[in-house]
Scaffold this motif. Structure first.
Motif, PDB file in Angstrom:
ATOM      1  N   GLY A 164      73.198 -89.182  28.035  1.00 13.07           N
ATOM      2  CA  GLY A 164      74.273 -88.714  28.915  1.00 13.07           C
ATOM      3  C   GLY A 164      74.525 -89.668  30.065  1.00 13.07           C
ATOM      4  N   VAL A 211      87.725 -78.148  38.771  1.00 15.60           N
ATOM      5  CA  VAL A 211      87.308 -76.752  38.903  1.00 15.60           C
ATOM      6  C   VAL A 211      88.419 -75.928  39.547  1.00 15.60           C
ATOM      7  CG1 VAL A 211      85.656 -75.188  39.977  1.00 15.60           C
ATOM      8  CG2 VAL A 211      84.871 -77.328  39.003  1.00 15.60           C
ATOM      9  N   ALA A 238      90.960 -75.160  36.999  1.00 16.70           N
ATOM     10  CA  ALA A 238      90.440 -74.143  36.077  1.00 16.70           C
ATOM     11  C   ALA A 238      90.535 -72.758  36.707  1.00 16.70           C
ATOM     12  CB  ALA A 238      88.993 -74.468  35.724  1.00 16.70           C
ATOM     13  N   ILE A 294      93.976 -71.507  36.369  1.00 13.72           N
ATOM     14  CA  ILE A 294      94.220 -71.057  34.995  1.00 13.72           C
ATOM     15  C   ILE A 294      93.653 -69.654  34.795  1.00 13.72           C
ATOM     16  CG2 ILE A 294      93.599 -71.466  32.580  1.00 13.72           C
ATOM     17  CD1 ILE A 294      93.705 -74.452  33.153  1.00 13.72           C
ATOM     18  N   ARG A 305      73.136 -81.396  36.611  1.00 18.99           N
ATOM     19  CA  ARG A 305      73.247 -81.259  35.161  1.00 18.99           C
ATOM     20  C   ARG A 305      72.124 -80.425  34.563  1.00 18.99           C
ATOM     21  NH1 ARG A 305      74.258 -87.320  33.026  1.00 18.99           N
ATOM     22  NH2 ARG A 305      72.125 -87.549  33.731  1.00 18.99           N
ATOM     23  N   ASN A 306      71.274 -79.828  35.407  1.00 19.90           N
ATOM     24  CA  ASN A 306      70.111 -79.094  34.935  1.00 19.90           C
ATOM     25  C   ASN A 306      69.257 -79.945  34.002  1.00 19.90           C
ATOM     26  OD1 ASN A 306      70.451 -76.533  36.213  1.00 19.90           O
ATOM     27  ND2 ASN A 306      72.216 -76.229  34.884  1.00 19.90           N
ATOM     28  N   ALA A 366      80.620 -77.379  34.972  1.00 18.76           N
ATOM     29  CA  ALA A 366      81.326 -76.191  35.430  1.00 18.76           C
ATOM     30  C   ALA A 366      82.803 -76.501  35.608  1.00 18.76           C
ATOM     31  CB  ALA A 366      80.741 -75.711  36.750  1.00 18.76           C
ATOM     32  N   GLY A 367      83.670 -75.580  35.184  1.00 21.12           N
ATOM     33  CA  GLY A 367      85.097 -75.730  35.407  1.00 21.12           C
ATOM     34  C   GLY A 367      85.856 -76.311  34.229  1.00 21.12           C
ATOM     35  N   ASP A 382      83.400 -74.302  29.653  1.00 23.17           N
ATOM     36  CA  ASP A 382      82.661 -73.552  30.670  1.00 23.17           C
ATOM     37  C   ASP A 382      83.393 -72.278  31.063  1.00 23.17           C
ATOM     38  OD1 ASP A 382      80.604 -73.355  32.901  1.00 23.17           O
ATOM     39  OD2 ASP A 382      82.470 -73.381  34.029  1.00 23.17           O
ATOM     40  N   ILE A 383      84.695 -72.386  31.291  1.00 22.29           N
ATOM     41  CA  ILE A 383      85.471 -71.228  31.738  1.00 22.29           C
ATOM     42  C   ILE A 383      85.411 -70.107  30.704  1.00 22.29           C
ATOM     43  CG2 ILE A 383      87.840 -70.447  32.117  1.00 22.29           C
ATOM     44  CD1 ILE A 383      86.813 -71.815  34.536  1.00 22.29           C
ATOM     45  N   ARG A 404      81.743 -68.758  30.285  1.00 19.75           N
ATOM     46  CA  ARG A 404      81.372 -67.942  31.429  1.00 19.75           C
ATOM     47  C   ARG A 404      81.933 -66.521  31.297  1.00 19.75           C
ATOM     48  NH1 ARG A 404      79.365 -70.102  36.290  1.00 19.75           N
ATOM     49  NH2 ARG A 404      79.298 -72.267  35.709  1.00 19.75           N
ATOM     50  N   ALA A 405      83.232 -66.452  30.996  1.00 18.80           N
ATOM     51  CA  ALA A 405      83.881 -65.148  30.896  1.00 18.80           C
ATOM     52  C   ALA A 405      83.320 -64.366  29.714  1.00 18.80           C
ATOM     53  CB  ALA A 405      85.385 -65.335  30.743  1.00 18.80           C
ATOM     54  N   LYS A 425      74.093 -71.695  31.947  1.00 19.35           N
ATOM     55  CA  LYS A 425      73.382 -72.904  32.371  1.00 19.35           C
ATOM     56  C   LYS A 425      74.175 -74.106  31.856  1.00 19.35           C
ATOM     57  CE  LYS A 425      68.879 -75.156  32.163  1.00 19.35           C
ATOM     58  NZ  LYS A 425      67.562 -75.200  31.506  1.00 19.35           N
ATOM     59  N   ASN A 426      74.747 -74.872  32.779  1.00 21.48           N
ATOM     60  CA  ASN A 426      75.531 -76.043  32.379  1.00 21.48           C
ATOM     61  C   ASN A 426      74.593 -77.225  32.154  1.00 21.48           C
ATOM     62  OD1 ASN A 426      77.368 -74.533  34.646  1.00 21.48           O
ATOM     63  ND2 ASN A 426      78.581 -75.272  32.939  1.00 21.48           N
ATOM     64  N   VAL A 427      74.428 -77.614  30.917  1.00 23.37           N
ATOM     65  CA  VAL A 427      73.622 -78.811  30.625  1.00 23.37           C
ATOM     66  C   VAL A 427      74.599 -79.849  30.087  1.00 23.37           C
ATOM     67  CG1 VAL A 427      71.615 -79.720  29.415  1.00 23.37           C
ATOM     68  CG2 VAL A 427      71.684 -77.327  30.058  1.00 23.37           C
ATOM     69  N   ALA A 428      75.147 -80.648  31.003  1.00 21.19           N
ATOM     70  CA  ALA A 428      76.270 -81.506  30.634  1.00 21.19           C
ATOM     71  C   ALA A 428      75.795 -82.867  30.151  1.00 21.19           C
ATOM     72  CB  ALA A 428      77.195 -81.664  31.836  1.00 21.19           C
ATOM     73  N   GLY A 429      76.650 -83.542  29.423  1.00 21.04           N
ATOM     74  CA  GLY A 429      76.405 -84.932  29.073  1.00 21.04           C
ATOM     75  C   GLY A 429      76.435 -85.193  27.580  1.00 21.04           C
ATOM     76  N   LEU A 454      92.256 -62.498  29.098  1.00 20.43           N
ATOM     77  CA  LEU A 454      91.702 -63.796  29.467  1.00 20.43           C
ATOM     78  C   LEU A 454      92.274 -64.886  28.559  1.00 20.43           C
ATOM     79  CD1 LEU A 454      89.274 -65.224  31.109  1.00 20.43           C
ATOM     80  CD2 LEU A 454      88.190 -65.177  28.876  1.00 20.43           C
ATOM     81  N   THR A 484      94.464 -68.228  29.544  1.00 23.26           N
ATOM     82  CA  THR A 484      93.977 -69.588  29.316  1.00 23.26           C
ATOM     83  C   THR A 484      94.596 -70.221  28.073  1.00 23.26           C
ATOM     84  OG1 THR A 484      92.105 -68.599  28.186  1.00 23.26           O
ATOM     85  CG2 THR A 484      91.762 -69.252  30.463  1.00 23.26           C
TER      86      THR A 484
END
Lengths: 500, 316
Positions: free
Chosen positions: A199, A330, A333, A336, A406-407, B39-40, B44-45, B48-49, B65-69, B278, B282
Motif C-alpha cells: 500500500g 469526505v 460523500a 451524497i 490506515r489501521n 473513510a468517505g 466506505d459510505i 458504513r450504512a 475498520k478502514n484498512v486502506a491501501g 440510501l 447514492t
C-alpha cells in the motif's frame, strides 16, 4: 445575492453554528496534537454527520477542516513537530522564534496569517469559482507534471547550507514514494516481499516519525545529558500589532494566492502549498537573510498558504464534484449521503447550499482566533509538564496518529524507523524538509509524468509545443534553478571588475 | 465449609454459563467490518450504512475498520487471516475481490473467503466528454476506425473493472485505443473532462453528476433513466456484461449458523425502506444474492477477470 441570503439563512441556525464551533474546536485540537491530523478529525466526526441535517453536517466537517489545518502550526511552533503535514514548513521559523522566547508572538503570526489566508480563499471561492474550475480543467497530466516539478525546486530553497545534503534528502523522499504498487501497471515495487508495504508509505507515518519522534529522541538525549528544564516557555498567544505588518502584507497576499491556486488544482494539497510558498518567500522576501532563524515571514508564508488551500480545494469540489484531497472527498460523500449530488449541476441546482458552505468557511476562519487562543493556552499548560511526562505523551500520540490513518501495523514500524532516520539526519545536519517534499510530491509526479509520456507517445516536442502552460512552468523551473548560478557568476565578474 | 461455598459458587457459575449458552446466539459482542478503502469513499459510505443497519437488525454494534491501501487487498488480507467466528467480516467490492488477485501475488488465495451476500450491483456505462467530436457510439467507432491509436481511454487504476471492461470492448471491436491509467475515479473524470482522454466506464450516475455523454451500457438491460442509451447487446457487440458490485464477506469456513443468521439479516436490511432510500440517494442499485448464489456469481466474475487479465498480459 438572494442565494447569499438564503445560504446565510441555512447556516445561521443554532444547530449549524454550534456544529461549526464544535468542528473548529475538534479541528484545532486534533491538528495541534502531533500525529493526529485532518483525516483523523474528519473520520472521527463522520459517523455523527449521518444523523444531522446536511448543513450542520457540512458545517461540522468544514470546521474540522479549517481548524486542523491551522492547529498544526501550534505544535510546529511550540514543540518543533508539525501537527499535520500542512504545517511542516512552519517549523523552520516558528520553532526558532519560540526558542528565542517569542512563542506567543510566533503563534500570533501563525494565527493571523491562517485567518487571512482562509478568508482570502473564501473570497476566491465566492467570486471566481467557475473561472478557476475552468482553469483546473486545463490542467492535464503534462501541466500537473510541470507544476510539481516547480514544487520540487523548493528542495533547493529549503536546503540552504548544503545543496548536496538537501538533494540527498529529497532523493530519499522520492524513493520512499516509489514503494508500493506501480500506479501504471499495479506491480509491486520495493516491498521486499512484505505484503503490508504494497500500500506504499503513508505520508503521516513518515512525517510523524521523521519530525516528531526524532524530536522526542533528540530531547531525551538533551534531557539526560544536560538536565535542562523545558526549552519552550509559552503563556498563550499574542496577535501582532498592525504596525508590525508593515512590509509584510505583500507576502501575505502572495502566499494566499499561491495557496488558493494550488488548492484549486486537484491532488496537490496543503503541504505542497506551504512549501512552495515558503520557498517563494525565501527567494524574494526582503528579510530572507533572517529566514530559518525565527523570521515572521517564514511563519506567514506557509500558514497563509496552507489555510488558503481550504477555500481553493472547495472550488473543484463544489464546481465540478471532484475533490482536491481526502478531506474534501469526505465532505462530498456527506453531501451524497444527504441526497445532494455534487457535480457540475450543484452550483445551479442548489446554490443556497454552496453559499452556506462559503459562509460557514468564512465563520470557521474567524473562529480560529478565539479558539486558537484557548488551545494555545491549553498547550502552554501542557508544556509546563516535566519533559519526562511530556515526551512519552508526544510519543504515544505519534504512534496513535500514524496507526489510525490506515489501521496498519506497518505504519507504526515506519514511524519508529523514521524516528531513528530523523535522528541520523539531524546528527549529520541533513535537512528533513526535502525528504517530506520528495515524498509528498513524488507519487503525484510519477503518475503525471508517466501519464504525460503515454498521451504524448513519449515525444518531448509534443510535451512542450502542445502544452503552452506546461512549457511556461518548465521555463520557470529552469529559471529558478539557474538564477542562483547566474547571480553567482555575475557577482564574481563584478567583484573582479571592482578589484581591477 | 470453604468447599461447600466453592461448590455452591461452582454450581452457580455452571448454571449461569448454561443459561448464557441458551441465550448465546450470534452476535454477543461487537462485530468488526473491514472496509478496504479510506473513510468517505463510495465503498466506505455504503459499507458504513449497511453495517449500521445490520447491527440494528441483529442487536449488536457493527464497527467499521478502514484498512486502506493497494486496491483494498490489505483489508482483504486481514479478513482472510481473521478467525472464522463471525466477529470479523468485510465489505469489499469487485475490484478487490475479482480483479486484484489476478494482477499480482497476494498473501491469500482468491477464494479464501465465505461470500455472505451481494449487496449492490450497478450497470457500467461507456462515457465520453461533452466536447468530444462524437455524440453516439456509432460515431465514436467511426472516428476510432479512422484514427487507430490516436485516442485514449482511462481507468481508476490498472486492472480495475473500468480498465478491463473498456479494453475488452475495444478488443471485441478490433479497435486500437490506448489506455492511460488514473489514480482513482475522481482523477479519471478529471482526465476525461479536461480532454486528455476520450473514454471512461463507470456506473451511470457519472453522466448526470459530471455532465458526461453516455455512449452505451454494458450487458443487455436498458437503463430506465437513459432510454436512448443502447445496450452492447443491441449494438451486436459480444462483450460480457461488466458490472460494479459490493459484497459482504467473511473469512473461509464461517460456521453455518453464523452464516445463515447473517444472510437472513442482510436480506432484511437490503429489502428495507431505509436501505432503499440510501441507495436512491447514492445512486446505487441494491441487489441481494444469498450466499450460494453469490458464491456462484463471484466465481464467474473471478473467472471473467482472470481470463481477460491473461489475455491482456496483466496476469503475473
Amino acid at each position: 445575492m438572494e442565494y447569499l441570503m438564503s445560504g446565510m439563512a441555512l447556516i445561521m441556525t443554532v444547530g449549524a453554528l454550534s456544529c461549526l464551533l464544535i468542528g473548529v474546536v475538534i479541528g484545532v485540537i486534533v491538528g495541534a496534537l502531533p500525529g493526529l491530523g485532518s483525516v483523523v478529525g474528519i473520520t472521527l466526526c463522520l459517523p455523527f454527520t449521518f444523523s444531522m441535517d446536511k448543513v450542520s453536517a457540512i458545517a461540522l466537517l468544514l470546521g474540522v477542516y479549517a481548524g486542523s489545518v491551522y492547529g498544526g502550526s501550534i505544535s510546529a511552533v511550540l514543540i518543533n513537530t508539525p501537527g499535520t503535514p500542512a504545517s511542516a514548513a512552519t517549523c523552520f521559523d516558528g520553532f526558532p522564534m519560540a526558542k528565542s522566547g517569542h512563542s506567543e508572538k510566533a503563534l500570533g503570526w501563525a494565527t493571523m496569517a491562517s485567518v487571512f489566508g482562509g478568508l482570502f480563499s473564501c473570497a476566491v471561492l465566492l467570486f471566481a469559482a467557475p473561472q478557476l474550475a475552468a482553469l483546473a480543467m486545463k490542467f492535464g497530466p503534462v501541466e500537473t507534471c510541470a507544476l510539481i516539478l516547480l514544487g520540487l525546486t523548493c528542495i533547493s530553497t529549503v536546503s540552504e547550507k548544503s545543496q548536496f545534503k538537501g538533494i540527498f534528502a529529497g532523493t530519499v523522499g522520492l524513493m520512499l514514494s516509489i514503494v508500493g504498487q506501480d500506479p501504471m501497471t499495479g506491480d509491486e515495487r520495493f516491498t521486499f516481499n512484505f505484503f503490508a508495504l504494497s500500500g506504499g508509505m503513508d505520508l503521516i507515518a513518515v512525517l510523524v516519525g521523521i519530525f516528531a519522534l526524532s524530536e522526542v529522541f533528540i530531547r531525551i538525549d538533551i534531557v539526560v545529558r544536560e538536565n535542562v528544564g523545558n526549552i519552550i516557555k509559552c503563556s498563550g498567544l499574542i496577535l501582532p500589532r498592525l504596525a508590525e505588518w508593515k512590509g509584510r502584507f505583500v507576502l501575505l497576499l502572495k502566499s494566499s494566492i499561491i495557496g488558493s491556486l494550488i488548492g484549486v488544482l486537484p491532488g496537490t494539497g496543503s503541504s505542497a502549498a506551504a512549501f512552495i510558498s515558503y520557498g517563494e518567500a525565501k527567494r524574494t522576501s526582503p528579510r530572507k537573510e533572517n529566514m530559518g532563524k525565527g523570521e515572521p515571514d517564514g511563519i506567514i508564508a506557509p500558514e497563509a498558504a496552507n489555510n488558503a488551500v481550504t477555500g481553493g480545494a472547495l472550488v473543484p469540489s463544489l464546481a465540478l464534484g471532484l475533490p482536491g484531497d481526502a478531506v474534501t472527498a469526505v465532505m462530498l460523500a456527506t453531501l451524497i449521503m444527504h441526497g445532494v449530488t455534487p457535480g457540475v449541476r450543484l452550483m445551479v441546482d442548489s446554490p443556497d447550499i454552496v453559499y452556506s458552505i462559503f459562509i460557514a468557511l468564512c465563520i470557521a476562519n474567524l473562529l480560529l482566533i478565539p479558539i486558537g487562543y484557548l488551545v494555545a493556552k491549553g498547550f502552554a499548560w501542557m508544556l509546563k509538564l516535566p519533559e519526562s511526562l511530556l515526551l512519552p505523551i508526544i510519543s504515544l500520540l505519534c504512534l496513535l496518529g500514524s496507526y489510525s490513518v490506515r489501521n496498519s501495523f506497518v505504519d507504526l514500524w515506519t514511524t519508529v524507523i523514521m524516528g531513528f532516520v530523523g535522528v541520523i539526519f539531524r546528527y549529520f545536519k541533513i535537512p528533513l524538509a526535502p525528504l517530506v517534499i520528495g515524498l509528498v510530491l513524488g507519487m503525484q509526479f510519477e503518475i503525471s509524468l508517466r501519464q504525460s509520456l503515454i498521451i504524448t507517445n513519449g515525444s518531448l516536442q509534443s510535451m512542450i509545443f502542445d502544452h503552452p502552460i506546461a512549457a511556461g512552468l518548465i521555463v520557470a523551473v529552469v529559471f529558478l534553478l539557474l538564477a542562483p548560478v547566474i547571480k553567482n557568476i555575475l557577482g564574481r565578474k563584478k567583484e573582479a571588475a571592482a578589484e581591477q | 465449609m470453604l468447599r461447600v461455598i466453592s461448590c455452591i459458587f461452582g454450581v452457580c457459575a455452571l448454571l449461569c454459563s448454561l443459561t448464557a449458552q441458551a441465550h448465546a446466539a450470534y452476535p454477543e459482542r461487537p462485530v468488526t467490518v473491514i472496509v478496504g478503502f479510506g473513510a468517505g469513499g463510495a465503498t466506505d459510505i455504503m459499507g458504513r450504512a449497511f453495517a449500521e443497519l445490520l447491527g440494528k437488525e441483529l442487536g449488536a454494534t457493527f464497527i467499521i475498520k478502514n484498512v486502506a491501501g493497494a486496491g483494498g487487498t490489505i483489508g482483504a488480507a486481514e479478513l482472510a487471516k481473521a478467525d472464522p467466528d463471525g466477529y470479523t467480516l468485510g465489505y469489499l467490492p469487485v475490484a478487490t475481490m475479482s480483479s486484484q488477485p489476478n494482477l499480482r501475488k497476494l498473501p491469500y488465495k482468491w477464494n479464501a473467503f465465505t461470500p455472505i451476500c451481494l449487496v449492490t450491483n450497478n450497470p457500467v456505462v461507456l462515457v465520453t466528454h461533452a466536447k468530444a467530436p462524437w455524440k453516439t457510439f456509432q460515431e465514436a467507432v467511426e472516428h476510432l476506425k479512422q484514427n487507430p491509436g490516436k485516442y485514449f481511454f482511462t481507468s481508476s487504476s490498472p486492472g480495475s473493472s473500468p480498465h478491463i471492461s473498456q479494453q475488452a470492448l475495444f478488443a471485441a471491436l478490433g479497435l486500437k485505443v490506448n489506455h492511460m491509467p488514473s489514480k482513482d475515479s475522481g482523477s479519471a473524470i478529471q482526465a476525461l473532462n479536461s480532454g486528455t482522454v476520450q473514454f471512461y466506464a463507470d456506473p451511470p450516475v457519472i453522466i448526470r453528476q459530471f455532465g458526461l455523454v453516455g455512449l452505451a451500457v454494458f450487458g443487455d438491460k436498458k437503463l430506465p433513466e437513459y432510454p436512448d442509451l443502447p445496450t452492447m447487446k443491441e449494438l451486436g457487440i459480444n462483450v460480457p456484461a461488466f458490472t460494479g458490485w459490493h459484497g459482504f464477506w467473511g473469512p473461509a469456513n464461517l460456521p453455518a449458523d453464523v452464516l445463515s443468521r447473517l444472510e437472513e439479516a442482510a436480506a432484511k436490511v437490503i429489502a428495507s425502506e431505509e436501505f432503499r432510500q440510501l441507495c436512491a440517494r447514492t445512486d446505487m442499485q441494491a441487489s441481494y444474492l444469498n450466499s450460494a448464489e453469490f458464491t456462484k456469481f463471484f466465481e464467474s466474475e473471478y473467472a471473467l477477470y482472470s481470463k481477460y487479465a491473461k489475455e491482456f498480459g496483466l496476469k503475473k
